[in-house]
Motif scaffolding. Sequence first.
Motif, PDB file in Angstrom:
ATOM      1  N   GLU A  83       8.685   0.455   1.988  1.00 56.82           N
ATOM      2  CA  GLU A  83       7.666  -0.562   2.386  1.00 56.82           C
ATOM      3  C   GLU A  83       6.377   1.122   2.128  1.00 56.82           C
ATOM      4  N   GLY A  84       7.183   1.377   3.339  1.00 51.94           N
ATOM      5  CA  GLY A  84       5.873   3.155   3.510  1.00 51.94           C
ATOM      6  C   GLY A  84       5.764   3.502   2.076  1.00 51.94           C
ATOM      7  N   PHE A  85       7.060   3.608   1.785  1.00 58.71           N
ATOM      8  CA  PHE A  85       6.928   4.431   0.098  1.00 58.71           C
ATOM      9  C   PHE A  85       6.280   3.914  -1.108  1.00 58.71           C
ATOM     10  N   SER A  86       5.978   2.718  -0.860  1.00 59.92           N
ATOM     11  CA  SER A  86       4.911   1.587  -2.078  1.00 59.92           C
ATOM     12  C   SER A  86       3.299   2.381  -1.243  1.00 59.92           C
ATOM     13  N   GLU A  87       3.124   2.314   0.035  1.00 64.03           N
ATOM     14  CA  GLU A  87       1.761   2.594   0.410  1.00 64.03           C
ATOM     15  C   GLU A  87       1.609   4.235  -0.013  1.00 64.03           C
ATOM     16  N   TYR A  88       2.631   5.071   0.134  1.00 61.43           N
ATOM     17  CA  TYR A  88       2.650   6.007  -0.714  1.00 61.43           C
ATOM     18  C   TYR A  88       1.835   5.989  -2.011  1.00 61.43           C
ATOM     19  N   ILE A  89       2.304   5.331  -2.932  1.00 61.67           N
ATOM     20  CA  ILE A  89       2.853   5.050  -4.361  1.00 61.67           C
ATOM     21  C   ILE A  89       0.938   4.793  -4.447  1.00 61.67           C
ATOM     22  N   GLN A  90       0.699   3.868  -4.353  1.00 62.10           N
ATOM     23  CA  GLN A  90      -0.432   2.963  -3.372  1.00 62.10           C
ATOM     24  C   GLN A  90      -1.500   4.118  -3.486  1.00 62.10           C
ATOM     25  N   LYS A  91      -1.540   4.621  -3.047  1.00 62.18           N
ATOM     26  CA  LYS A  91      -2.797   5.829  -2.025  1.00 62.18           C
ATOM     27  C   LYS A  91      -2.650   7.162  -3.416  1.00 62.18           C
ATOM     28  N   ARG A  92      -1.711   6.694  -3.880  1.00 64.19           N
ATOM     29  CA  ARG A  92      -1.540   7.757  -4.856  1.00 64.19           C
ATOM     30  C   ARG A  92      -2.024   7.657  -6.052  1.00 64.19           C
ATOM     31  N   LEU A  93      -2.180   5.835  -6.267  1.00 63.35           N
ATOM     32  CA  LEU A  93      -2.552   5.306  -7.587  1.00 63.35           C
ATOM     33  C   LEU A  93      -4.048   5.316  -7.973  1.00 63.35           C
ATOM     34  N   SER A  95      -6.344   7.084  -5.689  1.00 59.71           N
ATOM     35  CA  SER A  95      -6.730   8.639  -5.425  1.00 59.71           C
ATOM     36  C   SER A  95      -7.428   9.512  -7.086  1.00 59.71           C
ATOM     37  N   GLY A  96      -6.588   8.415  -8.165  1.00 59.72           N
ATOM     38  CA  GLY A  96      -8.022   8.840  -9.555  1.00 59.72           C
ATOM     39  C   GLY A  96      -7.093   9.850  -9.993  1.00 59.72           C
ATOM     40  N   LEU A  97      -5.909  10.081  -9.660  1.00 60.20           N
ATOM     41  CA  LEU A  97      -4.732  11.578 -10.126  1.00 60.20           C
ATOM     42  C   LEU A  97      -4.426  10.673 -11.771  1.00 60.20           C
ATOM     43  N   LYS A  98      -4.472  11.714 -12.806  1.00 61.15           N
ATOM     44  CA  LYS A  98      -3.783  11.257 -13.907  1.00 61.15           C
ATOM     45  C   LYS A  98      -2.747  11.405 -13.779  1.00 61.15           C
TER      46      LYS A  98
END
Length: 157
Positions: A83-93, A95-98
């Motif tokens: 669950e924590g990793f999914s939140e980490y991925i969501q934050k990166r998504l 953030s506007g990263l390419k």
Amino acid sequence: MTIKLLGIGKTDDPAIQNLTEVYIKRLGFYNKFEFELIPDLKKVKNLDENQQKTKEGELLLNKLNNSDFVVLLDENGKQFSSEGFSEYIQKRLNSGLKQLVFIIGGPYGFSEAVYNRADAKVSLSKMTFSHQMVRLFFVEQLYRAFTILKNEPYHHR
């Protein structure tokens, strides 16, 4: 955003390769995902551990763009629950990263240059796994993260 997994060397075990491909295919339904392997170094008998890490590091760094957010899969990295990793991925998504790039090092780990380029480190476990197994575990956990974010039944809470 593209999520990319970079690694060194081919997967020798067809069962691991097939399972890895299953999850890579599944990931395509959620996000753009790329998996790139850099061939093993040749003539490593004449190289010590640091020389090998340096050469592998140069190959890895050549695959990166300046704007990439780079995460090393490293035993000393931050550990997450699924669950924590999914939140980490969501934050990166969000953030506007390419491009978000996860890197699996060679048999001796990463060179100092690769550590210096990294934006973060994530550990899949305190245990040590073969690089081939790490590929499978990572793509499965990334797939699991997306199913958690989409509230799909793959991950049983």
